[in-house]
Design an enzyme around this catalytic site. Structure first.
Site, mmCIF file in Angstrom:
data_model
loop_
_atom_site.group_PDB
_atom_site.id
_atom_site.type_symbol
_atom_site.label_atom_id
_atom_site.label_comp_id
_atom_site.label_asym_id
_atom_site.label_seq_id
_atom_site.Cartn_x
_atom_site.Cartn_y
_atom_site.Cartn_z
ATOM 1 N N TYR A 158 0.832 -1.213 0.000
ATOM 2 C CA TYR A 158 0.000 0.000 0.000
ATOM 3 C C TYR A 158 0.868 1.266 0.000
ATOM 4 O O TYR A 158 0.559 2.235 -0.695
ATOM 5 C CB TYR A 158 -0.956 -0.003 1.200
HETATM 6 C C1 LIG Z 1 -0.852 -8.511 0.979
HETATM 7 C C2 LIG Z 1 -0.798 -9.426 -0.225
HETATM 8 C C3 LIG Z 1 -2.125 -9.394 -0.957
HETATM 9 C C4 LIG Z 1 0.298 -8.908 -1.177
HETATM 10 O O1 LIG Z 1 0.400 -9.756 -2.306
HETATM 11 P P1 LIG Z 1 1.836 -10.331 -2.778
HETATM 12 O O2 LIG Z 1 1.645 -10.892 -4.120
HETATM 13 O O3 LIG Z 1 2.348 -11.213 -1.697
HETATM 14 O O4 LIG Z 1 2.729 -9.027 -2.745
HETATM 15 P P2 LIG Z 1 3.162 -7.898 -3.814
HETATM 16 O O5 LIG Z 1 2.409 -7.946 -5.064
HETATM 17 O O6 LIG Z 1 3.138 -6.617 -3.040
HETATM 18 O O7 LIG Z 1 4.617 -8.305 -4.074
HETATM 19 C C5 LIG Z 1 5.459 -8.379 -2.957
HETATM 20 C C6 LIG Z 1 6.861 -8.718 -3.276
HETATM 21 O O8 LIG Z 1 7.060 -9.164 -4.607
HETATM 22 C C7 LIG Z 1 8.183 -8.490 -5.134
HETATM 23 N N1 LIG Z 1 7.900 -8.289 -6.563
HETATM 24 C C8 LIG Z 1 7.229 -7.272 -7.134
HETATM 25 N N2 LIG Z 1 7.190 -7.448 -8.463
HETATM 26 C C9 LIG Z 1 7.830 -8.604 -8.716
HETATM 27 C C10 LIG Z 1 8.138 -9.332 -9.887
HETATM 28 N N3 LIG Z 1 7.714 -8.882 -11.094
HETATM 29 N N4 LIG Z 1 8.797 -10.484 -9.767
HETATM 30 C C11 LIG Z 1 9.209 -10.943 -8.564
HETATM 31 N N5 LIG Z 1 8.951 -10.299 -7.417
HETATM 32 C C12 LIG Z 1 8.269 -9.156 -7.498
HETATM 33 C C13 LIG Z 1 8.271 -7.183 -4.414
HETATM 34 O O9 LIG Z 1 9.599 -6.761 -4.331
HETATM 35 C C14 LIG Z 1 7.700 -7.506 -3.064
HETATM 36 O O10 LIG Z 1 8.690 -7.913 -2.146
HETATM 37 P P3 LIG Z 1 8.532 -7.608 -0.586
HETATM 38 O O11 LIG Z 1 7.080 -7.592 -0.196
HETATM 39 O O12 LIG Z 1 9.261 -8.729 0.059
HETATM 40 O O13 LIG Z 1 9.147 -6.294 -0.385
HETATM 41 C C15 LIG Z 1 -0.452 -10.893 0.188
HETATM 42 O O14 LIG Z 1 0.847 -10.923 0.741
HETATM 43 C C16 LIG Z 1 -1.446 -11.497 1.147
HETATM 44 O O15 LIG Z 1 -2.442 -12.069 0.719
HETATM 45 N N6 LIG Z 1 -1.183 -11.406 2.458
HETATM 46 C C17 LIG Z 1 -2.009 -12.018 3.487
HETATM 47 C C18 LIG Z 1 -3.400 -11.436 3.520
HETATM 48 C C19 LIG Z 1 -3.398 -9.942 3.698
HETATM 49 O O16 LIG Z 1 -2.709 -9.409 4.559
HETATM 50 N N7 LIG Z 1 -4.219 -9.260 2.890
HETATM 51 C C20 LIG Z 1 -4.379 -7.829 2.974
HETATM 52 C C21 LIG Z 1 -5.356 -7.522 4.049
HETATM 53 S S1 LIG Z 1 -5.589 -5.785 4.193
#
Ligand SMILES: CC(C)(COP(=O)(O)OP(=O)(O)OC[C@H]1O[C@@H](n2cnc3c(N)ncnc32)[C@H](O)[C@@H]1OP(=O)(O)O)[C@@H](O)C(=O)NCCC(=O)NCCS
Length: 190
Positions: A158
């Site tokens: 975010y």
């Molecule tokens: C929060 C959530 C939705 C984020 O989704 P995600 O796919 O894990 O995360 P992002 O899309 O932000 O990507 C995160 C990581 O991928 C990396 N990334 C981004 N683009 C990328 C790419 N093209 N290739 C590889 N890695 C990549 C980023 O550097 C980032 O690393 P970091 O978080 O360790 O700093 C997920 O982690 C989740 O479901 N969490 C649990 C539930 C939750 O908390 N939901 C939100 C409630 S408000």
């Protein structure tokens, strides 16, 4: 023996309400798994997600992997008077912000209700891709969301996308955890 490869994300697509309904238990299971909730929470959440589908401005984006399984889901709708979340956030804003500022946030916004990626596929940019796709077609001048306080991957996402603090350490009725309400203007730049 080598471990089976993790499933790869194949496509990130916007779904209609009928299309999501056809995959609803699977999508809700991704939410339950991502949040670490007990499996029985799936049956409890299905009617809630179904009811949200009929709200004005509802949009949903789902990520499918190369096995055509749901690997991530995000949805939201236009916030409006009478909705539980809207009224909770409105109460907090009127207590803590100048009235004019509260109106600016609440007059025309998209509530990001859920955003979840299956733990198998977290950390590869899928959450960002779902969120960007969802916000590209989201109605409203602003987007608002709530997330538990604490350094989490959700927070990093975010902040990276320019969400700012609206309320911090806020308590929703019936939940002892402190939450932040975050927001930003729409549209989101590419
Ligand atoms: C929060 C959530 C939705 C984020 O989704 P995600 O796919 O894990 O995360 P992002 O899309 O932000 O990507 C995160 C990581 O991928 C990396 N990334 C981004 N683009 C990328 C790419 N093209 N290739 C590889 N890695 C990549 C980023 O550097 C980032 O690393 P970091 O978080 O360790 O700093 C997920 O982690 C989740 O479901 N969490 C649990 C539930 C939750 O908390 N939901 C939100 C409630 S408000």
């Amino acid at each position: 023996m080598t471990a089976a490869p993790s499933p790869r994300c194949e496509r990130v697509v916007e779904l209609s309400a009928d299309e999501l309904r056809a995959r609803l238990p699977e999508a809700v299971r991704v939410y339950v798994t991502a949040m670490g909730y007990p499996t029985w929470a799936t049956q409890q959440r299905i009617p809630i997600w179904s009811a949200h589908m009929s709200r004005a401005g509802w949009r949903c984006v789902v990520a499918f992997n190369d096995r055509d399984e749901v690997s991530g889901v995000g949805y939201g709708y236009s916030g409006a008077t009478g909705q539980w979340w809207h009224e909770q956030v409105r109460r907090g804003m009127l207590e803590r912000l100048p009235q004019q500022r509260a109106h600016e946030w609440l007059d025309d916004y998209f509530e990001l209700t859920e955003l979840h990626v299956h733990p198998d596929t977290q950390g590869h940019g899928l959450g960002e891709s779902i969120l960007r796709t969802l916000l590209a077609s989201a109605p409203g001048a602003k987007v608002l969301l709530s997330t538990p306080e604490g350094p989490t991957r959700a927070w990093r996402l975010y902040r990276r996308l320019g969400f700012v603090d609206v309320l911090r350490d806020y308590r929703f009725s019936g939940d002892p955890r402190p939450f932040a309400v975050l927001g930003r203007d729409l549209p989101l730049e590419a």
